[in-house]
Write a protein that holds these residues in place. Structure first.
Motif: not given
Length: 98
Positions: A69-74, A40-41, A45-46
């Protein structure tokens, strides 16, 4: 919430890559991340502004190059979007604004 996306046709094919990324996150101590959340990310997002025709190798590259980090920020931003904040108490509001 699952969103239907034009790249969903790859979902079953890239299952092993998603599993690998989930296991990587697990090794880093993030044991509550599911394959579906990773997917889903990527969809939301991507690939939201991606080109119309994406190739299988590009999908796999996106999965394998994803950083925690990218995933956790999202995830943090999505959690804040879904949270309901109410400040019915004037004292709470004044304390917050100090």
């Amino acid at each position: 919430m699952n969103v239907s996306h034009e790249f969903d046709r790859f979902r079953s094919i890239v299952g092993p890559a998603l599993k690998s990324k989930q296991e990587e996150f697990l090794l880093l101590g993030y044991d509550n991340v599911s394959e579906e959340e990773i997917w889903q990310f990527l969809v939301k997002k991507k690939w939201r502004k991606g080109k119309n025709e994406i190739k299988l190798h590009e999908v796999i590259q996106s999965i394998l190059s994803l950083k925690i980090g990218e995933f956790m920020n999202y995830s943090a931003v999505e959690a804040l979007k879904e949270a309901e904040f109410t400040l019915d108490d004037d004292e709470e509001l004044l304390e917050l604004l100090k």
